[in-house]
Design a protein around this motif. Structure first.
Motif, PDB file in Angstrom:
ATOM      1  N   LEU A   1       0.825  -1.204   0.000  1.00 29.53           N
ATOM      2  CA  LEU A   1       0.000   0.000   0.000  1.00 29.53           C
ATOM      3  C   LEU A   1       0.860   1.254   0.000  1.00 29.53           C
ATOM      4  O   LEU A   1       0.536   2.243  -0.678  1.00 29.53           O
ATOM      5  CB  LEU A   1      -0.944  -0.007   1.204  1.00 29.53           C
ATOM      6  N   ARG A   2       1.954   1.218   0.737  1.00 28.94           N
ATOM      7  CA  ARG A   2       2.868   2.365   0.735  1.00 28.94           C
ATOM      8  C   ARG A   2       3.501   2.538  -0.644  1.00 28.94           C
ATOM      9  O   ARG A   2       3.624   3.661  -1.139  1.00 28.94           O
ATOM     10  CB  ARG A   2       3.955   2.186   1.799  1.00 28.94           C
ATOM     11  N   ASN A   3       3.890   1.421  -1.250  1.00 25.95           N
ATOM     12  CA  ASN A   3       4.468   1.492  -2.595  1.00 25.95           C
ATOM     13  C   ASN A   3       3.478   2.087  -3.591  1.00 25.95           C
ATOM     14  O   ASN A   3       3.836   2.923  -4.438  1.00 25.95           O
ATOM     15  CB  ASN A   3       4.896   0.103  -3.066  1.00 25.95           C
ATOM     16  N   THR A   4       2.225   1.656  -3.488  1.00 23.29           N
ATOM     17  CA  THR A   4       1.190   2.167  -4.389  1.00 23.29           C
ATOM     18  C   THR A   4       0.950   3.656  -4.167  1.00 23.29           C
ATOM     19  O   THR A   4       0.808   4.429  -5.124  1.00 23.29           O
ATOM     20  CB  THR A   4      -0.127   1.396  -4.183  1.00 23.29           C
ATOM     21  N   PHE A   5       0.917   4.073  -2.912  1.00 18.90           N
ATOM     22  CA  PHE A   5       0.693   5.480  -2.589  1.00 18.90           C
ATOM     23  C   PHE A   5       1.830   6.352  -3.122  1.00 18.90           C
ATOM     24  O   PHE A   5       1.579   7.386  -3.760  1.00 18.90           O
ATOM     25  CB  PHE A   5       0.560   5.639  -1.076  1.00 18.90           C
ATOM     26  N   TYR A   6       3.065   5.941  -2.887  1.00 17.45           N
ATOM     27  CA  TYR A   6       4.206   6.724  -3.362  1.00 17.45           C
ATOM     28  C   TYR A   6       4.243   6.770  -4.891  1.00 17.45           C
ATOM     29  O   TYR A   6       4.534   7.813  -5.485  1.00 17.45           O
ATOM     30  CB  TYR A   6       5.513   6.124  -2.833  1.00 17.45           C
ATOM     31  N   THR A   7       3.936   5.631  -5.513  1.00 12.62           N
ATOM     32  CA  THR A   7       3.890   5.603  -6.971  1.00 12.62           C
ATOM     33  C   THR A   7       2.804   6.526  -7.504  1.00 12.62           C
ATOM     34  O   THR A   7       2.999   7.228  -8.510  1.00 12.62           O
ATOM     35  CB  THR A   7       3.645   4.170  -7.471  1.00 12.62           C
ATOM     36  N   GLY A   8       1.662   6.544  -6.825  1.00 12.42           N
ATOM     37  CA  GLY A   8       0.577   7.429  -7.229  1.00 12.42           C
ATOM     38  C   GLY A   8       0.987   8.888  -7.175  1.00 12.42           C
ATOM     39  O   GLY A   8       0.674   9.670  -8.084  1.00 12.42           O
ATOM     40  N   LEU A   9       1.706   9.272  -6.117  1.00 11.01           N
ATOM     41  CA  LEU A   9       2.185  10.651  -6.009  1.00 11.01           C
ATOM     42  C   LEU A   9       3.123  11.000  -7.159  1.00 11.01           C
ATOM     43  O   LEU A   9       3.057  12.094  -7.729  1.00 11.01           O
ATOM     44  CB  LEU A   9       2.906  10.856  -4.674  1.00 11.01           C
ATOM     45  N   ILE A  10       3.992  10.059  -7.511  1.00 14.54           N
ATOM     46  CA  ILE A  10       4.950  10.305  -8.597  1.00 14.54           C
ATOM     47  C   ILE A  10       4.222  10.415  -9.930  1.00 14.54           C
ATOM     48  O   ILE A  10       4.475  11.331 -10.729  1.00 14.54           O
ATOM     49  CB  ILE A  10       5.996   9.175  -8.639  1.00 14.54           C
TER      50      ILE A  10
END
Length: 274
Positions: free
Chosen positions: A11-20
């Motif tokens: 979930l953290r990976n998805t969130f950070y990727t979404g921000l990028i």
């Protein structure tokens, strides 16, 4: 949701990727819209789909080689970008024909490789429409690298990209290496699309590159302001889409696109009233 976010790495990976993705997709999308090349994202996304299907086929046929569909998708996308630029140089008077050509080839290859890879499955569905659980730490690091490269290239070549976007003839007379800048720009677009497919999905990524820009140009007073607002709207769409996708247990790609469309609708109403 906060406890779950801290507990699960995906979930953290998805969130950070979404921000990028919320930064690089609208950032490049601003130049794409100004240059009237909005369909190029569709063309490259379908080529990326062909690369993903090819990777799945290779995983099935040569399991020990461990081909990753994500990486083969990036490779196909870059090759498709180079071919588009080559076709544009051949068809000088009909440059837009390069996009439907590469789109058609991408769709054809996708059908072939998907059939060879035993058709649709859960992984392919995630690539098509995005997934909240699809981004690994390795994917995140690669996407961060892609984003740094894209942002650095745009900052370094901003004047050239700006000139070519608004007045290509003047840019050529000014001594700008137009062919190199065109090729660089389309490769950057291919990389942005490849980085975005894990969150938004292949079939919906073009919307994230155009809808926030369409909203921003309605209210922006300058090109730089349009870039800033498009990134802001892109981030709002990604965050709201990821959160709603998590709670409703649906692919985030659709919710991100609908959020971006709602933002566009609000700007249209605001502009009309003003």
């Amino acid at each position: 949701m906060l406890e779950t976010f801290l507990q699960f790495e995906f979930l953290r990976n998805t969130f950070y990727t979404g921000l990028i993705v919320g930064i690089i997709a609208p950032l490049l999308g601003t130049f794409i819209v100004v240059r009237r090349l909005s369909l190029i994202a569709d063309g490259l996304s379908h080529v990326t789909l062909a690369g993903i299907a090819f990777g799945m086929f290779m995983q099935k046929k040569f399991a020990l080689l461990a081909f990753s569909p994500f990486y083969t998708g990036i490779g196909f996308s870059i090759i498709g970008a180079i071919i588009i630029e080559y076709l544009r140089s051949i068809y000088q008077s009909f440059q837009e024909i390069a996009i439907p050509i590469i789109l058609s080839v991408g769709v054809g290859l996708s059908v072939i490789f998907i059939s060879l890879a035993d058709g649709f499955n859960t992984d392919l569905y995630g690539y098509l429409f995005g997934s909240v659980a699809a981004v690994s730490r390795e994917n995140l690091y690669l996407i961060i690298g892609i984003a740094i490269f894209i942002i650095a290239a745009i900052i370094f070549f901003y004047k050239e990209l700006f000139a070519l976007s608004f007045d290509e003839e003047y840019a050529n007379v000014s001594g700008i290496h137009a062919r190199f800048i065109h090729l660089l720009f389309i490769i950057l677009t291919a990389l942005a699309i490849s980085a975005s497919i894990r969150i938004v999905g292949v079939l919906l990524v073009s919307a994230l590159m155009t809808l926030p820009v369409a909203a921003s140009i309605r209210i922006a007073k300058s090109f730089k302001q349009a870039i800033f607002l498009s990134i802001l709207f892109g981030e709002l769409a990604v965050l709201s889409g990821l959160i709603s996708g998590y709670y409703f247990e649906i692919p985030p790609g659709g919710t991100i696109v609908i959020a971006a469309a709602l933002i566009l609708g609000l700007t249209l109403v605001f502009r009309r009233k003003k």
